[in-house]
Design a protein around this motif. Structure first.
Motif, mmCIF file in Angstrom:
data_model
loop_
_atom_site.group_PDB
_atom_site.id
_atom_site.type_symbol
_atom_site.label_atom_id
_atom_site.label_comp_id
_atom_site.label_asym_id
_atom_site.label_seq_id
_atom_site.Cartn_x
_atom_site.Cartn_y
_atom_site.Cartn_z
ATOM 1 N N ARG A 1 6.871 0.916 8.155
ATOM 2 C CA ARG A 1 6.860 2.302 8.661
ATOM 3 C C ARG A 1 5.478 2.932 8.599
ATOM 4 O O ARG A 1 5.141 3.779 9.408
ATOM 5 C CB ARG A 1 7.860 3.156 7.884
ATOM 6 C CG ARG A 1 9.275 2.873 8.276
ATOM 7 C CD ARG A 1 10.236 3.785 7.565
ATOM 8 N NE ARG A 1 11.592 3.556 8.038
ATOM 9 C CZ ARG A 1 12.675 3.943 7.404
ATOM 10 N NH1 ARG A 1 12.575 4.592 6.253
ATOM 11 N NH2 ARG A 1 13.863 3.699 7.902
ATOM 12 N N ARG A 2 4.690 2.514 7.620
ATOM 13 C CA ARG A 2 3.324 3.041 7.501
ATOM 14 C C ARG A 2 2.340 2.284 8.395
ATOM 15 O O ARG A 2 1.148 2.572 8.389
ATOM 16 C CB ARG A 2 2.857 2.980 6.052
ATOM 17 C CG ARG A 2 3.605 3.954 5.162
ATOM 18 C CD ARG A 2 3.063 3.956 3.773
ATOM 19 N NE ARG A 2 3.814 4.878 2.929
ATOM 20 C CZ ARG A 2 3.527 5.109 1.661
ATOM 21 N NH1 ARG A 2 2.502 4.504 1.081
ATOM 22 N NH2 ARG A 2 4.251 5.957 0.963
ATOM 23 N N THR B 1 8.841 0.239 3.918
ATOM 24 C CA THR B 1 7.805 1.265 3.784
ATOM 25 C C THR B 1 6.486 0.786 4.385
ATOM 26 O O THR B 1 5.811 1.527 5.112
ATOM 27 C CB THR B 1 7.607 1.651 2.305
ATOM 28 O OG1 THR B 1 8.843 2.152 1.794
ATOM 29 C CG2 THR B 1 6.516 2.689 2.128
#
Length: 89
Positions: free
Chosen positions: A59-60, A56
């Protein structure tokens, strides 16, 4: 922090704590896990959540891979290698 955990927002809590890992000598999934536990995030309901945290963050755009891999330190990891990450600027 306890309130966030009670609501089940373990991932959100960890993402909020993530900037604290900037000061670690090497940022790996393993070092992130140790940092989170030491700073009150506790254990997630599934061990797979640690990988979800790193994925996460990547991906951010918070973390990026360096292309380096180092041996894991925990005995239970049986000397597997793990990616080294950097904070994206």
């Amino acid at each position: 922090m306890g309130l966030l955990l009670a609501r089940g927002d373990w991932l959100g809590l960890c993402l909020a704590l993530l900037p604290g890992v900037r000061n670690l000598p090497e940022i790996t999934g393993e070092s992130i896990r140790s940092f989170m536990i030491e700073h009150g995030a506790g254990q997630p309901t599934s061990p797979h959540a640690w990988g979800t945290l790193v994925l996460t963050a990547a991906r951010r755009g918070i973390l990026g891979k360096t292309g380096r891999y180092v041996p894991m330190k925990a005995a239970r990891s049986h000397a597997r290698v793990t990616a080294v990450y950097r904070f994206s600027e």
